[in-house]
Design a protein around this motif. Structure first.
Motif, PDB file in Angstrom:
ATOM      1  N   CYS A 128      -0.528   5.218 -34.743  1.00  0.00           N
ATOM      2  CA  CYS A 128      -0.293   4.783 -33.364  1.00  0.00           C
ATOM      3  C   CYS A 128      -1.131   5.627 -32.413  1.00  0.00           C
ATOM      4  O   CYS A 128      -1.303   6.832 -32.635  1.00  0.00           O
ATOM      5  CB  CYS A 128       1.184   4.917 -32.998  1.00  0.00           C
ATOM      6  N   PRO A 129      -1.639   5.044 -31.344  1.00  0.00           N
ATOM      7  CA  PRO A 129      -2.489   5.791 -30.406  1.00  0.00           C
ATOM      8  C   PRO A 129      -1.687   6.805 -29.597  1.00  0.00           C
ATOM      9  O   PRO A 129      -0.451   6.741 -29.549  1.00  0.00           O
ATOM     10  CB  PRO A 129      -3.059   4.686 -29.511  1.00  0.00           C
ATOM     11  N   ALA A 130      -2.372   7.725 -28.960  1.00  0.00           N
ATOM     12  CA  ALA A 130      -1.717   8.701 -28.096  1.00  0.00           C
ATOM     13  C   ALA A 130      -0.962   7.991 -26.980  1.00  0.00           C
ATOM     14  O   ALA A 130      -1.366   6.915 -26.516  1.00  0.00           O
ATOM     15  CB  ALA A 130      -2.755   9.654 -27.514  1.00  0.00           C
ATOM     16  N   GLU A 133       5.104   5.318 -27.416  1.00  0.00           N
ATOM     17  CA  GLU A 133       6.497   5.744 -27.477  1.00  0.00           C
ATOM     18  C   GLU A 133       7.321   4.724 -28.262  1.00  0.00           C
ATOM     19  O   GLU A 133       7.107   3.518 -28.150  1.00  0.00           O
ATOM     20  CB  GLU A 133       7.078   5.907 -26.067  1.00  0.00           C
ATOM     21  N   THR A 134       8.261   5.233 -29.036  1.00  0.00           N
ATOM     22  CA  THR A 134       9.112   4.343 -29.819  1.00  0.00           C
ATOM     23  C   THR A 134      10.397   5.077 -30.184  1.00  0.00           C
ATOM     24  O   THR A 134      10.666   6.183 -29.690  1.00  0.00           O
ATOM     25  CB  THR A 134       8.365   3.826 -31.070  1.00  0.00           C
ATOM     26  N   PRO A 164      10.815  -6.671 -38.154  1.00  0.00           N
ATOM     27  CA  PRO A 164      10.284  -5.975 -39.329  1.00  0.00           C
ATOM     28  C   PRO A 164       9.368  -4.843 -38.874  1.00  0.00           C
ATOM     29  O   PRO A 164       8.912  -4.823 -37.726  1.00  0.00           O
ATOM     30  CB  PRO A 164       9.509  -7.067 -40.074  1.00  0.00           C
ATOM     31  N   ARG A 165       9.112  -3.892 -39.742  1.00  0.00           N
ATOM     32  CA  ARG A 165       8.421  -2.662 -39.341  1.00  0.00           C
ATOM     33  C   ARG A 165       7.069  -2.905 -38.692  1.00  0.00           C
ATOM     34  O   ARG A 165       6.748  -2.300 -37.654  1.00  0.00           O
ATOM     35  CB  ARG A 165       8.241  -1.744 -40.560  1.00  0.00           C
ATOM     36  N   ASP A 166       6.259  -3.810 -39.252  1.00  0.00           N
ATOM     37  CA  ASP A 166       4.929  -4.005 -38.683  1.00  0.00           C
ATOM     38  C   ASP A 166       4.989  -4.575 -37.272  1.00  0.00           C
ATOM     39  O   ASP A 166       4.118  -4.298 -36.440  1.00  0.00           O
ATOM     40  CB  ASP A 166       4.066  -4.897 -39.592  1.00  0.00           C
ATOM     41  N   PRO A 171       0.952  -2.531 -31.977  1.00  0.00           N
ATOM     42  CA  PRO A 171       0.241  -1.843 -30.888  1.00  0.00           C
ATOM     43  C   PRO A 171       0.717  -2.225 -29.491  1.00  0.00           C
ATOM     44  O   PRO A 171       0.762  -1.368 -28.595  1.00  0.00           O
ATOM     45  CB  PRO A 171      -1.219  -2.265 -31.120  1.00  0.00           C
ATOM     46  N   HIS A 172       1.091  -3.495 -29.285  1.00  0.00           N
ATOM     47  CA  HIS A 172       1.488  -3.908 -27.939  1.00  0.00           C
ATOM     48  C   HIS A 172       2.873  -3.400 -27.539  1.00  0.00           C
ATOM     49  O   HIS A 172       3.220  -3.429 -26.360  1.00  0.00           O
ATOM     50  CB  HIS A 172       1.463  -5.441 -27.833  1.00  0.00           C
ATOM     51  N   ARG A 173       3.659  -2.900 -28.510  1.00  0.00           N
ATOM     52  CA  ARG A 173       5.008  -2.419 -28.200  1.00  0.00           C
ATOM     53  C   ARG A 173       4.959  -0.905 -27.956  1.00  0.00           C
ATOM     54  O   ARG A 173       5.705  -0.122 -28.550  1.00  0.00           O
ATOM     55  CB  ARG A 173       5.964  -2.804 -29.331  1.00  0.00           C
TER      56      ARG A 173
END
Length: 287
Positions: A128-130, A133-134, A164-166, A171-173
């Motif tokens: 995941c990019p810098a 957040e998740t 599901p995990r993917d 990226p958009h989330r």
């Protein structure tokens, strides 16, 4: 918990009316840690004395043969908030968000992760990019372990919001799935209306299924609520179900089924243990 007991009342009333032999054998146990809610449930279920028992937790539940059902339980579990940050070497690493005081107001503080279980589970996440957040819901994984230990034979049916995990870590989330709501209104921060707002985060279904498999459970079906209810209707006979149903109930059912309401946003996962060659569950025939 079972809130005020309306779902339990509907299940028991339907079983008593349509399946008397099943009703005679049925014992309904409610996991409810709060005495005030247990009192309300007792009032709702007063007509089923001798059928209902309460337990304060899964740990207090005896091993059983049957079905464990939950609705919007896991999305209310506590989660770890994590954020991806850029390191000095140019790569990214995860930090956890903790709560601190800043001039007498609550604020988030990013700290290195020293929770071993959390760090181990982070290895399953895609890159995941810098600033991404998740959330990480380890409590839900402990929960499915506890349920699997208590289930001798039967099913676990989970209804909740999730991906599901993917898709969960797509990226958009990049802002995660955490939501704070009060009086049906979305709030900007978990520090608003503290004690009066509901805080939820979606479920990572892949992690639940993986932990369930490690505990000896098998996935028997996964679909959205629309297809799940439609599948059940196809077995019971939809026309007969609509007889003597008032308009308020019909509108409520349409809300549950409509793809643009709750029909697609809620998913259903069925897990099984020691059921042998039991026939497929009707709710998953279209999913």
């Amino acid at each position: 918990g079972a809130h005020h007991g309306e779902f339990a009342c509907d299940v028991l009333e339907s079983a008593r009316k349509d399946c008397p032999d099943f009703f005679a054998a049925l014992r309904y146990r409610i996991i409810e840690p709060f005495p005030v809610l247990q009192d309300r449930q007792s009032e709702t279920l007063a007509g089923f004395e001798g059928k209902i028992e309460w337990r304060e937790s899964i740990d207090a539940l005896e091993p059983f043969v049957g079905v464990h059902f939950s609705n919007e339980l896991l999305d209310a579990a506590p989660v770890h908030l994590i954020v991806s940050v850029k390191t000095k070497t140019g790569s990214t690493d995860w930090l956890e968000k903790f709560v601190t005081l800043n001039d007498d107001e609550f604020a988030f503080l990013h700290q290195p992760i020293d929770n071993r279980k959390l760090r181990d589970h982070l290895q399953k996440l895609p890159a995941c990019p810098a600033s991404y957040e998740t959330e990480m819901n380890l409590a839900s994984l402990d929960w499915i372990e506890n349920v699997s230990r208590k289930l001798a034979r039967g099913y676990v049916i989970i209804v909740d919001y999730g991906y599901p995990r993917d898709e969960f870590y797509a990226p958009h989330r990049s802002a995660g799935t955490l939501q704070v709501r009060a009086q049906h209104r979305l709030l900007a921060s978990p520090f608003e209306q503290i004690g009066h707002a509901d805080i939820t985060a979606h479920v990572d279904w892949t992690s639940i299924a993986e932990r369930a498999a490690a505990c000896g459970l098998q996935v028997k079906g996964s679909t959205d609520q629309h297809h799940f209810i439609t599948g059940i209707f196809s077995e019971l006979g939809r026309d007969s179900l609509w007889q003597d149903v008032d308009s308020k109930t019909k509108r409520g059912l349409q809300t549950l089924l409509h793809p643009e309401m709750l029909g697609r946003s809620l998913q259903v996962l069925a897990l099984a243990k020691n059921v042998g060659l039991a026939p497929p569950l009707a709710g998953f025939k279209f999913g």
